[in-house]
Design an enzyme around this catalytic site. Sequence first.
Site, PDB file in Angstrom:
ATOM      1  N   GLU A   1      -2.289  23.524  38.012  1.00  0.00           N
ATOM      2  CA  GLU A   1      -1.346  24.437  38.179  1.00  0.00           C
ATOM      3  C   GLU A   1      -0.631  24.115  39.499  1.00  0.00           C
ATOM      4  O   GLU A   1      -1.460  23.838  40.718  1.00  0.00           O
ATOM      5  CB  GLU A   1      -2.051  25.791  38.247  1.00  0.00           C
ATOM      6  CG  GLU A   1      -1.048  27.097  38.538  1.00  0.00           C
ATOM      7  CD  GLU A   1      -1.761  28.509  38.393  1.00  0.00           C
ATOM      8  OE1 GLU A   1      -1.120  29.286  38.677  1.00  0.00           O
ATOM      9  OE2 GLU A   1      -3.180  28.309  38.251  1.00  0.00           O
TER      10      GLU A   1
ATOM     11  N   LYS B   1       4.351  31.158  33.680  1.00  0.00           N
ATOM     12  CA  LYS B   1       3.201  31.768  33.325  1.00  0.00           C
ATOM     13  C   LYS B   1       3.291  33.369  32.845  1.00  0.00           C
ATOM     14  O   LYS B   1       4.118  34.022  33.719  1.00  0.00           O
ATOM     15  CB  LYS B   1       2.326  31.797  34.788  1.00  0.00           C
ATOM     16  CG  LYS B   1       0.985  32.221  34.811  1.00  0.00           C
ATOM     17  CD  LYS B   1       0.200  32.193  36.240  1.00  0.00           C
ATOM     18  CE  LYS B   1      -0.966  32.327  36.310  1.00  0.00           C
ATOM     19  NZ  LYS B   1      -1.605  32.187  37.970  1.00  0.00           N
TER      20      LYS B   1
ATOM     21  N   CYS C   1      -3.453  29.304  33.449  1.00  0.00           N
ATOM     22  CA  CYS C   1      -4.877  30.042  34.269  1.00  0.00           C
ATOM     23  C   CYS C   1      -4.992  31.277  33.848  1.00  0.00           C
ATOM     24  O   CYS C   1      -5.738  31.419  32.696  1.00  0.00           O
ATOM     25  CB  CYS C   1      -4.496  29.695  35.636  1.00  0.00           C
ATOM     26  SG  CYS C   1      -6.106  29.993  36.624  1.00  0.00           S
TER      27      CYS C   1
ATOM     28  N   THR D   1     -19.051  29.690  64.604  1.00  0.00           N
ATOM     29  CA  THR D   1     -20.473  29.650  63.927  1.00  0.00           C
ATOM     30  C   THR D   1     -21.084  30.647  63.058  1.00  0.00           C
ATOM     31  O   THR D   1     -22.100  30.771  62.573  1.00  0.00           O
ATOM     32  CB  THR D   1     -21.343  28.803  64.462  1.00  0.00           C
ATOM     33  OG1 THR D   1     -22.039  29.505  65.763  1.00  0.00           O
ATOM     34  CG2 THR D   1     -20.793  27.343  65.050  1.00  0.00           C
TER      35      THR D   1
END
Length: 552
Positions: free
Chosen positions: A44, A123, A159, A401
């Site tokens: 896609e 789509k 999709c 982090t």
Amino acid sequence: MPNVRLAMAQTNPIVGDISGNLQLCVEVVETAAREGANLVVFGEMSLTGYSIEDLALDSSFLEQSEAAAAEFATRLASAGFGHIAVVIGHAARAQDTPSGSWAVAQNCASVCLNGNIIGRYAKHHLPNYSVFDEYRNFIPGNDLLTFEHLGLRFSTVICEDIWQTGGPVSQIATSNTDVTLVLNGSPFEIDKTDERLNLVAKLARTQSSAVAYVNLVGAQDDLVFDGDSLMLDATGLLIARAKQFESDLVLIDIASKYDVAPLSSAPLTKRDNLWQVWNALVLGLRDYVNKNNFSSVILGLSGGIDSAVCAAIAADAIGAERVFGVAMPSRYSSEHSLADAAESVARLGLNIRTEPIDSMVAAFERQLGFEGISAENLQARVRGVILMGLSNSEGHLVLTTGNKTELAVGYSTIYGDSVGGFAPIKDVAKTLVWELARWRNQLAESNHQSQPIPENSISKPPSAELRPGQLDQDSLPEYDILDSLLEMLIEQRSSTEEILAAGFEPILVEKISTLVARSEWKRRQGAIGPKITSMSFGRERRHPITNKFKRI
């Protein structure tokens, strides 16, 4: 002899690099042609990259995208590949725009043959949930595209069209389709297992069609596309599978919808979840760094489990020589933390420097007279200043982090340990961080390599070390309990009654629910990171900052 040799082209495009994506696709067709392919299918939006978000509203972007699709067809013909049918995904301006529509574009698949675009599909089902906002950006199409090539009939959809009922997919069987070509931009999620495979198998059986499901691979901001393209025959039998987290080209010979044979394929079963998660995080970081032209990354190394895992992910992603660690000890930093940070550096081969923060913190404390929580947060903010300063002066991308558990309950210092441009474990619960650390060490051991993560970083009680003897569990429940509760609150969106029925104490539920709600303002200002769960913080989970709702 088979009529068609299909090449499923699993590529890693860059959003907006239309000329670069075009060149990549031409090269892939050249490779497929050398292998005897006469039909090539891409994922896609492979010419434009995916997801393009509001670039779909930009007239210049749409003009370039449509021009690239036309150029692609002519370049293939000029190079001697005009006889190969190629299905390519891209954006295009809609011919008819509904009155009052915000969108002006369509998410398209074009079929290129003999130098021309012989058909185009738009789509139909536009997802408007989770991370998707396609109803804002695109106008739906309504008609199935079916074309003949070398004696077989092919239908093309995109999709989401196969995830919902109705629409063009329902016309496949009545169109005498031999093979359905599905172009996909389907992001990775942990525990998704073979949901896609089951869906594609159902499509094959109900529409009496073989199915080629071709997915993108690579990362785009916080989305990670894992590839894992699939080929099934009309009975729903899995015939071939592409690699996960790598570009790939899978060749299949097709004589009929029931006579489908692979020439090459990855193993037909997926690897275990920890392997998949680690590789998703590595790919997410690698592509963010490289696609945004960062030469290196920098992160604070405390000796704790989160920074050790992030350092290992970074080393796997871009190479240890491009990873710069900074140890920033304070008066409260334990000897084992300094030793663990040094051991992490030695095991991974990172660049390292030490910048003690005591004198800088003391200067603030003398002038401002901070005590208690203000003084604790000051240490984290001084560390953030150091990392951002080094980023500015040396061009590193700062990695923050923090893990998902900490982000959920606000267990971080805004503008302190939360500073950074990318958060590799943002969507990773604390307990999963430990699992990944043990898994990565076991992988190294099985490959006769040095374990990258110090054992003491894994086994010691977690602590921010902002005051003497501080432990995370001074203010939070044990992480296995906390993560189980957060799983119900965030991932499963369970009701209060369901959570209490699971055995959690009402006082704990109220406390954690309140912390999650109060921390929304922090999360809104945080760095992006790879999405691996079904409910990541960011564009997927959208809660108001100003919010007085209480569960109990």
